[in-house]
Design an enzyme around this catalytic site. Structure first.
Site, PDB file in Angstrom:
ATOM      1  N   TYR A  51       0.805  -1.213   0.000  1.00  0.00           N
ATOM      2  CA  TYR A  51       0.000   0.000   0.000  1.00  0.00           C
ATOM      3  C   TYR A  51       0.845   1.273   0.000  1.00  0.00           C
ATOM      4  O   TYR A  51       0.310   2.382  -0.062  1.00  0.00           O
ATOM      5  CB  TYR A  51      -0.912   0.023   1.231  1.00  0.00           C
ATOM      6  CG  TYR A  51      -0.145  -0.095   2.527  1.00  0.00           C
ATOM      7  CD1 TYR A  51       0.395   1.022   3.141  1.00  0.00           C
ATOM      8  CD2 TYR A  51       0.067  -1.341   3.125  1.00  0.00           C
ATOM      9  CE1 TYR A  51       1.130   0.917   4.320  1.00  0.00           C
ATOM     10  CE2 TYR A  51       0.800  -1.455   4.298  1.00  0.00           C
ATOM     11  CZ  TYR A  51       1.333  -0.324   4.895  1.00  0.00           C
ATOM     12  OH  TYR A  51       2.055  -0.423   6.039  1.00  0.00           O
ATOM     13  N   GLY A  52       2.202   1.140   0.053  1.00  0.00           N
ATOM     14  CA  GLY A  52       3.046   2.318   0.216  1.00  0.00           C
ATOM     15  C   GLY A  52       4.060   2.478  -0.896  1.00  0.00           C
ATOM     16  O   GLY A  52       3.732   2.482  -2.087  1.00  0.00           O
ATOM     17  N   THR A  53       5.303   2.570  -0.516  1.00  0.00           N
ATOM     18  CA  THR A  53       6.372   2.910  -1.470  1.00  0.00           C
ATOM     19  C   THR A  53       6.724   1.766  -2.406  1.00  0.00           C
ATOM     20  O   THR A  53       7.532   1.943  -3.328  1.00  0.00           O
ATOM     21  CB  THR A  53       7.636   3.338  -0.699  1.00  0.00           C
ATOM     22  OG1 THR A  53       8.096   2.238   0.089  1.00  0.00           O
ATOM     23  CG2 THR A  53       7.364   4.553   0.176  1.00  0.00           C
ATOM     24  N   LEU A  54       6.149   0.563  -2.216  1.00  0.00           N
ATOM     25  CA  LEU A  54       6.424  -0.573  -3.103  1.00  0.00           C
ATOM     26  C   LEU A  54       5.432  -0.644  -4.258  1.00  0.00           C
ATOM     27  O   LEU A  54       5.566  -1.498  -5.151  1.00  0.00           O
ATOM     28  CB  LEU A  54       6.386  -1.879  -2.295  1.00  0.00           C
ATOM     29  CG  LEU A  54       7.525  -2.068  -1.274  1.00  0.00           C
ATOM     30  CD1 LEU A  54       7.244  -3.267  -0.381  1.00  0.00           C
ATOM     31  CD2 LEU A  54       8.863  -2.260  -1.991  1.00  0.00           C
ATOM     32  N   GLU A  88      11.227  -4.582   5.308  1.00  0.00           N
ATOM     33  CA  GLU A  88      10.253  -3.922   6.173  1.00  0.00           C
ATOM     34  C   GLU A  88      10.629  -3.986   7.651  1.00  0.00           C
ATOM     35  O   GLU A  88       9.902  -3.478   8.498  1.00  0.00           O
ATOM     36  CB  GLU A  88       8.867  -4.556   5.973  1.00  0.00           C
ATOM     37  CG  GLU A  88       8.339  -4.488   4.548  1.00  0.00           C
ATOM     38  CD  GLU A  88       7.900  -3.085   4.145  1.00  0.00           C
ATOM     39  OE1 GLU A  88       8.195  -2.121   4.896  1.00  0.00           O
ATOM     40  OE2 GLU A  88       7.264  -2.932   3.093  1.00  0.00           O
TER      41      GLU A  88
END
Length: 894
Positions: A750-753, A825
């Site tokens: 849901y983020g920087t990936l 992570e």
């Protein structure tokens, strides 16, 4: 005040040292005697007077010290010992505050320092008592007996009978009393510095002496006797009265009495001041005491309960002879001489009558010499020696009131001054007659050396209760209390089998020893020998019907025997005799809980916590009962109330954490579990229940970790193994369900990936593993998505039901990529990988699109600062979004 008598030092072969070095020697020797007691434990009466004495704690107002006895009980209470020593308790309190708790070293060091100080003062005191009072032209007091005063001070410093006062912390009362006792005497002497007229005295110093005597009495009751000794000293040394001659003149109404020193030198006026001061002090003391004398039992002082006046008189005198023997030969010493240690003399045919005859033969001989000798020097020294031997002992003599002991070594700390005077005078007489004075001096040195060794040995016995109690077995084998204390010490160390042996012997020696019966009954109860336990406890309450502790323990035994009505009656009888009895209310609550009388149980436990707010067990039982009956909100309220009162109690943290977990307050529950584990890391149940929380929360990796820790600590932990097996089966099922093409797992990012975000490059880097885009989705439940930290990192906070349905991308990844993502992570410290339900919004992969909802691994966090909850929430992340919080790549960070 010139003294014309023969100098006592003249014929004595002893060391002659300057005053400063004499005092240094005395201080050093007295320190050597008792130095090894500095790191001893709290022993015997120290527990009640210090550890269990609420007056030492900062929360107790200082004013309460003036209304409580030495043990912290109200003086007005019928159970009070009436020992009024507020200044001694104040020094204990200062010790406690400076040490930051109950650390015995500081207490022992102060006692040693006090004895050394007193021994040094004794050099000056003995120089006056043995050499008389004389001042130089400049008003400086002269030491007319430097050798004998040094000898007497050394005898005092090394006397083994003082060990109880120095090595036992409770002996502080005697030490402080002795300190101000001596200061009062020296202050009284200062009132007679010669001036031009030669007869005047200072009223100021007489009054100072009275005040110091009052302070001595506020340290221990014996202190008041210094006023009588000051009067004796005044009459004999200052006014130089011949007591026998004065008595004869009074009997014959001789008119020359008016011209005697009794009137010329102001003796009557000074004695009036001393008597008035003493009477005022005693009156105030009586008013503060509030009631009559304390009530002691027969075991404390059997002679005082004898029906025959003759038997009482004979035994009192026998006790005096034993005290005298302890001064002469202090080899057999015991911490307690009561309870059959010294059997009563009931017949004049008892051979021990010889000790009485010997005592009075010596006393009468000394008194005759003190009154009738033509040598004024001899009269003065013998009278002062007898005065310091007898007068300070009078409060312990049973003549004015019953005392709570047979013999107490501590009470002869002050009378030993008289013994040292008489011993030193006897040594001077022998030296005068002896042709080989050095041999006599060597013999005295030998006595001093033996006493030093005996002090060191006895001090080591006072370092621990085990050594102290066992040392008494050979001295007082008939003392039931000695066997009781040895048994109690063994029981406290967990050696119940050995403790039973000593408790049984204590009961055999004293069949009415209810405390031994109570403790023995307790041990038998714990060993499930309930029948004998009940018999002992029933006998104890029959002998002493108001013995509340025995009633409570009897109730516990009856409860175990499932005789609930009798148990309830026993508990209420205990509470009747001791109104404020929190432990009894606690056990009563347990009885009601066993009977499913939940309201009564809660009320009983609430009473326990009102009487004793720090009663952890009562608080815990309330929380657990409310939890088990489904009253989670009330259980939470009680738990929070308890933790406010006892914030560091890990068992309360654990109980409240269980309640919060059931209320789905996972984050707060987790924090309490972790805090409880930090306080008690080896509690298997703490790890097991935290694992259940994580299991319920969906944080399966951490659940697995804590299940394994719990099983390692306790392989037989109830329920843990079953829960762990359930978790393992679920993990296996989820892994099979999440596998794509036999080797792939689904991950929701849901983020920087995500595509177009700073770290997407890792998802397409085949060197790190395989990741195949499957589609887009969003979380079924709402979660907070925040941008936080110095580097503007997106975090999904694992707080279900708060925030938004978060948008992201679904990937199928192999084991290598999954392992990389865990490391990237920072799992499980920074993020935790958990399975979450994801609603498919757009699907590109084969299979699974028709399911609508998938279970995917998601990297969320439960380990975040509390303030992050207050940050803005987002439903979709974009590093270049309107929020202006651009992500900082790792290679660009500081």
């Amino acid at each position: 005040m010139a003294q014309t008598e023969l100098n006592l030092d003249h014929d004595v072969s002893w060391f002659l040292l300057p005053s400063y070095w004499a005092k240094m020697l005395v201080a050093l020797i007295s320190f050597i005697c008792f130095a090894n007691s500095y790191d001893g434990d709290f022993v015997f009466d120290d527990s009640e007077a210090i550890i269990n004495n609420k007056d030492l704690r900062a929360e107790t107002p200082l004013g309460d010290l003036w209304h409580h006895d030495f043990w912290g009980s109200k003086l007005s209470s019928n159970t009070s010992h009436k020992s009024y020593r507020p200044l001694t308790v104040l020094t204990f309190r200062i010790n406690y505050l400076f040490a930051g708790g109950f650390y015995p070293v500081g207490f022992h060091v102060i006692n040693i320092i006090l004895h050394c100080t007193i021994s040094v003062l004794m050099v000056d005191v003995f120089s006056i008592l043995l050499g008389g009072l004389q001042f130089s032209n400049k008003g400086r007091r002269l030491n007319l007996a430097p050798k004998t005063s040094l000898l007497a001070a050394l005898l005092f410093a090394v006397h083994p009978v003082h060990t109880e006062c120095v090595a036992g912390i409770v002996g502080r009362a005697d030490l402080l009393c002795a300190l101000f006792f001596l200061l009062s005497f020296l202050g009284y002497c200062k009132a007679f510095r010669e001036n031009k007229e030669g007869h005047n005295f200072s009223i100021f110093w007489v009054l100072v002496s009275v005040i110091l005597g009052a302070i001595a009495m506020l340290c221990k009751e014996q202190g008041i006797t210094i006023l009588g000794l000051n009067a004796v000293f005044d009459a004999l040394v200052i006014s130089k009265l011949n007591v026998l001659e004065l008595i004869q003149k009074l009997l014959h109404k001789d008119k020359s009495l008016e011209n005697s020193g009794l009137f010329r030198k102001g003796l009557l006026f000074r004695i009036t001041l001393l008597m008035s001061g003493g009477a005022s002090i005693l009156y105030i003391r009586w008013r503060i005491m509030g009631t009559g004398p304390p009530a002691f039992t027969e075991v404390d002082n059997p002679a005082s309960f004898a029906d025959s006046l003759l038997v009482r008189a004979i035994n009192y005198n026998y006790y005096y002879s034993l005290n005298a023997w302890l001064l002469l030969c202090p080899w057999w010493l015991c911490f307690d001489w009561s309870m059959g240690c010294i059997p009563l003399i009931k017949s004049v045919s008892d051979w021990r009558i010889i000790a009485l005859a010997a005592l009075w033969f010596c006393l009468i001989g000394l008194i005759c010499q003190a009154l009738c000798s033509e040598d004024s020097h001899k009269r003065r020294i013998l009278t002062l020696g007898l005065g310091f031997l007898i007068i300070p002992f009078l409060p312990a003599s049973n003549l004015f009131f019953r005392v709570g002991f047979v013999i107490a070594e501590r009470v002869i700390y002050l009378p030993s001054i008289g013994y040292c005077i008489l011993f030193t005078y006897g040594f001077s007489l022998l030296s005068k007659q002896a042709k080989k004075k050095k041999i006599l001096a060597v013999a005295v040195l030998g006595i001093l050396l033996i006493n030093v060794m005996r002090c060191a040995l006895r001090s080591s016995q006072w370092r621990s209760e085990e050594q102290l109690f066992r040392s008494a077995l050979s001295v007082c084998p008939l003392n039931a209390k000695v066997h009781y204390n040895v048994g109690k010490n063994l029981a406290d160390k967990g050696n119940q089998s050995a403790a039973i042996k000593y408790y049984r012997e204590a009961v055999r020696l004293n069949p009415k020893y209810v405390h031994a019966m109570n403790n023995l009954g307790n041990i038998l109860k714990e060993r499930n020998e309930l029948q004998e336990a009940e018999e002992l406890l029933s006998l104890a309450v029959q002998i002493q019907p108001d013995f509340a502790a025995a009633w409570m323990n009897l109730g516990i035994v009856q409860n175990s025997l499932r005789r609930f009505e009798e148990a309830e009656q026993s508990y209420w009888t205990a509470i009747k005799h001791r109104k404020k009895y929190p432990d009894c209310y606690y056990n009563l609550g347990r009885l009601y809980a066993d009977l499913n009388r939940h309201i009564d149980a809660l009320n009983a436990w609430r009473n326990a916590t009102v009487l004793k707010p720090e009663h952890s067990l009562a608080w815990n039982n309330m929380i657990i009962l409310l939890d088990n009956t489904g009253n989670l909100a009330q259980a939470e309220a009680v738990g929070r109330e308890a933790l406010e009162l006892i914030p560091n109690d890990h068992s309360l943290m654990f109980s409240l954490a269980n309640v919060l977990g059931k209320s789905q307050k996972y984050k707060e529950s987790e924090a309490l579990f972790l805090k409880a584990i930090k306080a008690n890391p080896n509690a298997a149940s703490y790890h097991g229940n935290l694992a259940v929380l994580y299991h319920r929360w969906g944080n399966l990796d951490l659940a697995k970790k804590h299940y394994e820790v719990s099983l390692k600590l306790d392989p037989m932990a109830p329920g843990t193994k079953e829960n762990y097996n359930l978790l393992r089966r679920k993990l296996e099922q989820l892994q099979k369900k999440a596998v794509f093409a036999g080797t792939m797992a689904r991950v929701f990012v849901y983020g920087t990936l995500k595509k177009g975000q700073p770290n997407y490059k890792h998802m397409i880097n085949t060197a790190k593993g395989l990741a195949k885009f499957q589609g887009r989705g969003r979380t079924v439940e709402k979660y907070p998505l925040v941008i936080a930290g110095k580097y503007n990192i997106p975090y999904m906070l694992n707080i279900p039901g708060t925030g938004h349905h978060i948008a992201g991308e679904i990937y199928s990844v192999d084991d290598q990529m999954l392992q990389f993502l865990d490391e990237f992570e920072g799992c499980p410290d920074m993020y935790q990988r958990t399975l979450m339900r994801i609603e498919v919004v757009e699907w590109e992969g084969k299979g699974g699109a028709d399911e609508g909802v998938l279970e995917c691994f998601v990297y969320s966090t439960t380990t975040y600062p509390p303030e992050w909850v207050g940050l803005p929430y987002y439903d979709s992340y974009d590093s270049s979004g309107k929020h202006g919080l651009s992500y900082v790549l790792r290679e660009s960070r500081d």
